[in-house]
Design a protein around this motif. Structure first.
Motif: not given
Length: 98
Positions: A74-98
């Motif tokens: 997991r650590e090696e994988f997360l090194k390749n992710a643009p952003k990570s948080e608490r062991g997960y890949v962090k992505v922009p919010t896609v659902l929410g208020d319009e």
């Protein structure tokens, strides 16, 4: 005859985060309306005595056995992710208020 107005085209473009101009919205409106009209025309074809063609190519699935193989940590994988948080890949919010 169904029509897809420019308001609908702009709304769909907004939902998929696609910026389009007024001219493009008008063009797509006409094109989408033509496609819908064509499908409506196909719905008028009498297919009562036509058997369904579920597999016209007689294709057969070729499956392999599942084999467990080691993967990167997991650590090696997360090194390749643009952003990570608490062991997960962090992505922009896609659902929410319009």
């Amino acid at each position: 005859m169904s029509t897809i107005d420019t308001k609908t085209v702009k709304h769909v473009a907004y939902l998929v985060r696609l910026g389009i101009s007024e001219e493009e919205a008008q063009t797509f409106s006409g094109q989408f309306s033509s496609i819908i009209d064509y499908f409506n025309m196909l719905n008028e074809v009498d297919t009562e005595n036509v058997p369904p063609a579920s597999d016209i190519a007689n294709a057969e699935n070729v499956l392999r056995e599942d084999v467990v193989k080691p993967s990167m940590s997991r650590e090696e994988f997360l090194k390749n992710a643009p952003k990570s948080e608490r062991g997960y890949v962090k992505v922009p919010t896609v659902l929410g208020d319009e």
